[in-house]
Design an enzyme around this catalytic site. Structure first.
Site, mmCIF file in Angstrom:
data_model
loop_
_atom_site.group_PDB
_atom_site.id
_atom_site.type_symbol
_atom_site.label_atom_id
_atom_site.label_comp_id
_atom_site.label_asym_id
_atom_site.label_seq_id
_atom_site.Cartn_x
_atom_site.Cartn_y
_atom_site.Cartn_z
ATOM 1 C CB CYS A 126 -2.747 9.680 -3.888
ATOM 2 S SG CYS A 126 -4.211 9.522 -2.826
ATOM 3 C CE LYS A 133 -3.406 2.957 0.830
ATOM 4 N NZ LYS A 133 -4.295 3.352 -0.289
HETATM 5 O O1 RRO Z 1 -5.679 5.739 -0.646
HETATM 6 C C1 RRO Z 1 -6.309 6.173 -1.639
HETATM 7 O O2 RRO Z 1 -7.326 6.868 -1.525
HETATM 8 C C2 RRO Z 1 -5.871 5.922 -3.004
HETATM 9 C C3 RRO Z 1 -4.569 6.080 -3.442
HETATM 10 BR BR1 RRO Z 1 -3.158 6.498 -2.303
HETATM 11 C C4 RRO Z 1 -4.260 5.919 -4.810
HETATM 12 O O3 RRO Z 1 -3.121 6.075 -5.281
HETATM 13 N N1 RRO Z 1 -5.277 5.596 -5.643
HETATM 14 C C5 RRO Z 1 -6.548 5.436 -5.225
HETATM 15 O O4 RRO Z 1 -7.440 5.147 -6.034
HETATM 16 N N2 RRO Z 1 -6.832 5.586 -3.891
#
Ligand code: RRO
Length: 320
Positions: free
Chosen positions: A139, A50
């Site tokens: 993100c 993650k």
């Molecule tokens: O954690 C998120 O909301 C998230 C991330 Br870091 C990302 O790179 N892509 C996404 O769809 N959600």
């Protein structure tokens, strides 16, 4: 899985041997050690953790992920998780005990500032691990923060600083682009940095809005319901981005991500130029058992077409 499958699907990523080209998409099944261990045990050919920040984060309020179930609508998902993660040190500790013989591990960093990224990059460098570094430039869900991948000046600076700090090959996770001029400009920036060894296309399509007809309400809570889109909706956009960067960045490996739920979808990503293919929404919905299923389907397509290795058709997309 047939006995032929491992032989057919074996490949290499930046000279690392892989049993097969499938892996998880960052964010799915990779936030805590038990999930990372399950991926290590799974049939995936590689895995990524993650995206993490320097400090742990709770992320956005729930509900923050919803599946769009494919009944009366395409299959997919919307999320605004807001980067919930256990903090960099947690993933570093996992990386220090990961079984690299089982499969390669990518560590995804998504610092809230350039300095945070550089601090994490330094620590990862000092740890001298076989893990591969990926910087998430895309993100879409941190309130008040725009995506680095959509700010070309900030992206250029990030790549310059990470290159000089890390001094080893690394990769970037890009947002989807929708304009030929943006493909050109992003690729031109990436090609300035020889240490950018791989490019992952695409992150979710940012700031979509999914609405429930009956209740006339958004499906997720954060950001008034706006969130990143995954699944069937994004496959053609993902293929376009994989192919656009495959054509423009011949020295770099491409990792395909977006809309993969079957062997057919994985085949299309490889045909467009992907060396590795990630599974997000469908892995979340189906669990790690999806890997042997998609492998069997991909191998069956290859047998039918007479391909003996994924290297034979990678990037061999024909145009009219
Ligand atoms: O954690 C998120 O909301 C998230 C991330 Br870091 C990302 O790179 N892509 C996404 O769809 N959600």
């Amino acid at each position: 899985m047939s006995n032929l499958t491992p032989h057919l699907l074996a490949t290499q990523f930046l000279e690392l041997p892989l049993n097969n080209p499938l892996m998880n998409a960052s964010g799915v099944w990779c936030s805590v050690a038990s999930q990372l261990e399950a991926l290590t045990e799974s049939a995936a050919g590689a895995m990524v953790s993650k995206s993490c920040t320097l400090q742990p984060r709770d992320g956005n309020p729930e509900p923050r992920y919803r599946v769009l179930d494919g009944e009366n609508q395409p299959f997919g998902s919307i999320n605004s998780m807001g980067l919930p993660n256990e903090g960099f040190n947690y993933y570093l500790r996992y990386a220090q005990r990961h079984d690299y013989e089982a499969k390669p591990l990518f560590i995804s960093l998504s610092g809230l500032t350039l300095d945070d990224n550089l601090t994490m990059v330094d620590a990862l460098k000092d740890a001298v691990l076989p893990a591969l570094l990926e910087i998430n430039l895309s993100c879409p869900n941190v309130p008040g923060k725009s995506q680095t991948g959509y700010d070309f000046e900030a992206m250029d600076m990030m790549l310059a600083e990470v290159s000089s700090g890390y001094q080893r090959g690394f990769g970037v996770k890009l947002p989807p682009y929708f304009d030929m001029a943006h493909f050109d400009e992003a690729a031109e920036i990436l090609n300035r940095y020889p240490l950018v060894a791989f490019v992952t296309c695409i992150n979710s399509i940012g700031n979509a809005l999914a609405i429930d007809l009956d209740s006339e309400t958004t499906l997720i809570k954060p950001k008034d319901g706006f969130g990143g889109l995954g699944g069937d909706f994004v496959l053609p956009t993902a293929l376009a981005n994989v192919n656009a960067f495959y054509r423009r960045c011949p020295e770099k490996a491409i990792i395909g991500c977006g809309g993969v739920k079957s062997g057919r979808d994985a085949f299309l990503h490889i045909l467009a130029g992907a060396t590795l293919v990630q599974i997000g929404t469908s892995l979340l919905e189906e669990g790690p058992g999806i890997f042997p299923r998609v492998q069997t389907e991909l191998a069956a397509i290859m047998v039918k077409k007479g391909y003996q290795s994924v290297d034979e058709f990678r990037g061999k997309l024909k145009t009219l």
